[in-house]
Scaffold this active site. Structure first.
Site, mmCIF file in Angstrom:
data_model
loop_
_atom_site.group_PDB
_atom_site.id
_atom_site.type_symbol
_atom_site.label_atom_id
_atom_site.label_comp_id
_atom_site.label_asym_id
_atom_site.label_seq_id
_atom_site.Cartn_x
_atom_site.Cartn_y
_atom_site.Cartn_z
ATOM 1 N N TYR A 42 7.103 3.457 12.623
ATOM 2 C CA TYR A 42 5.720 3.809 12.935
ATOM 3 C C TYR A 42 4.914 2.565 13.333
ATOM 4 C CZ TYR A 42 5.895 8.609 10.970
ATOM 5 O OH TYR A 42 6.139 9.933 10.721
ATOM 6 N N GLY A 43 5.281 1.437 12.752
ATOM 7 C CA GLY A 43 4.483 0.205 12.872
ATOM 8 C C GLY A 43 4.035 -0.180 14.267
ATOM 9 N N CYS A 73 3.160 5.923 3.029
ATOM 10 C CA CYS A 73 3.320 5.103 4.221
ATOM 11 C C CYS A 73 2.041 4.295 4.425
ATOM 12 C CB CYS A 73 3.573 6.019 5.420
ATOM 13 S SG CYS A 73 3.661 5.144 6.986
ATOM 14 N N THR A 75 1.240 2.529 6.915
ATOM 15 C CA THR A 75 0.775 2.626 8.292
ATOM 16 C C THR A 75 -0.127 3.846 8.477
ATOM 17 O OG1 THR A 75 2.858 1.589 8.918
ATOM 18 C CG2 THR A 75 1.586 2.600 10.674
ATOM 19 N N GLU A 151 15.848 -0.387 7.583
ATOM 20 C CA GLU A 151 16.433 0.920 7.927
ATOM 21 C C GLU A 151 17.862 0.766 8.452
ATOM 22 O OE1 GLU A 151 15.269 4.318 8.083
ATOM 23 O OE2 GLU A 151 13.341 3.985 7.118
ATOM 24 N N THR A 186 5.573 0.639 2.297
ATOM 25 C CA THR A 186 6.424 1.151 1.212
ATOM 26 C C THR A 186 7.895 0.751 1.378
ATOM 27 O OG1 THR A 186 6.508 3.237 2.434
ATOM 28 C CG2 THR A 186 4.937 3.090 0.610
HETATM 29 N N1 DGL Z 1 6.894 2.782 5.186
HETATM 30 C C1 DGL Z 1 6.005 2.619 6.324
HETATM 31 C C2 DGL Z 1 4.751 1.922 5.852
HETATM 32 O O1 DGL Z 1 4.506 1.948 4.657
HETATM 33 C C3 DGL Z 1 6.773 1.950 7.419
HETATM 34 C C4 DGL Z 1 6.196 2.196 8.757
HETATM 35 C C5 DGL Z 1 7.155 2.008 9.893
HETATM 36 O O2 DGL Z 1 7.987 2.887 10.097
HETATM 37 O O3 DGL Z 1 7.024 1.024 10.631
HETATM 38 O O4 DGL Z 1 3.981 1.384 6.611
#
Ligand code: DGL
Length: 269
Positions: A42-43, A73, A75, A151, A186
């Protein structure tokens, strides 16, 4: 007592750090977990898209008849705080809880937060911290390489790539002598040991995941809404096989047989 499950969602595996904290704090609580691995990370995504995805994910977990939701999350919590707040069910993000813990760190040395690019760019951590601890310096560092590394299984403190990325991102924080560091994404819970090794024992590490799970526990307890089961259902928009393999590292227990695949949602609708 309220037997409805709790809904938890994240872009992938990171929110499992919240699920684990929840299980430890509330052994008698059922939950439905959605890891949106098909759209991870998501970042790097623009805020407008992340806001649509936040709503899609809340609607998805809400469809299981949950009593409350954790947006596990950083984000989503930092780019869509208003949407979390106005949803028809109580939704707990990780930002407020984490910032509250960071602001409570005694002393006047700087403190720091690491999170994804979108989280840091949103300015939400800086704004919330400024309100909670006016005048104290907060060092904000985006760590875009961490989520893809995590990941793809680069979790171990011995991992060379992970260690090199950690050195790059964290050395300004170490040099500034930060009293504490908030893990504002997270996913970072799983690399806490690596982060700790780079920063040294003087920097306290605060997990936003644990803070959010405690917020939910307090909310349910205050209203007599605690559960009476311990069912766990997992959904992923990516590969079930990979989710099975990687989830065990995050949780410390197997999710085999409890994971179902769902189609990847269109982020632009
Ligand atoms: N666990 C997501 C967060 O807390 C990660 C976001 C991502 O996929 O970049 O921001």
């Amino acid at each position: 007592m309220d037997l409805r499950p709790v809904g938890i969602f994240d872009s992938g595996l990171g929110g499992l750090t919240v699920a684990k904290a929840l299980r430890e704090l509330m052994p008698e609580e059922s939950f439905v977990y959605f890891g949106d691995t098909g759209r991870m990370p998501y970042g790097p995504r623009p805020a407008e898209q992340l806001r649509r995805m936040a709503v899609q994910n809340m609607e998805f977990v809400a469809s299981f008849g949950v009593k409350a939701i954790i947006a596990a999350c950083g984000t989503v919590s930092s780019t869509a705080p208003d949407l979390l707040e106005s949803f028809r069910l109580p939704v707990f993000g990780v930002l407020k809880a984490g910032v509250r813990a960071l602001a409570a760190v005694p002393g006047d040395e700087p403190v720091a937060v690491i999170a994804t690019e979108a989280s840091i760019k949103s300015g939400a951590y800086a704004r919330a911290f400024q309100q909670a601890a006016p005048g104290r310096e907060l060092i904000c560092v985006a760590c875009p390489a961490f989520v893809p590394l995590i990941e793809s299984g680069h979790n171990s403190p011995e991992d060379r790539e992970l260690r090199a990325a950690a050195e790059t991102y964290l050395s300004p924080i170490r040099e500034a002598g930060a009293a504490a560091l908030l893990l504002g994404c997270t996913h970072y819970g799983i690399i806490e040991e690596t982060v700790g090794r780079v920063l040294g024992p003087e920097t306290e590490l605060i997990s936003a995941a644990g803070c959010a799970a405690r917020d939910l526990r307090d909310y349910l307890a205050a209203r007599g809404l605690e559960g009476g089961g311990s069912r766990e259902d997992y959904y992923t928009s990516g590969s079930v096989e990979r989710f099975n393999e990687e989830a065990a590292a995050f949780l410390g227990w197997s999710v085999e047989g409890r994971v179902r695949q769902v189609p990847v949602m269109d982020p632009d609708t």
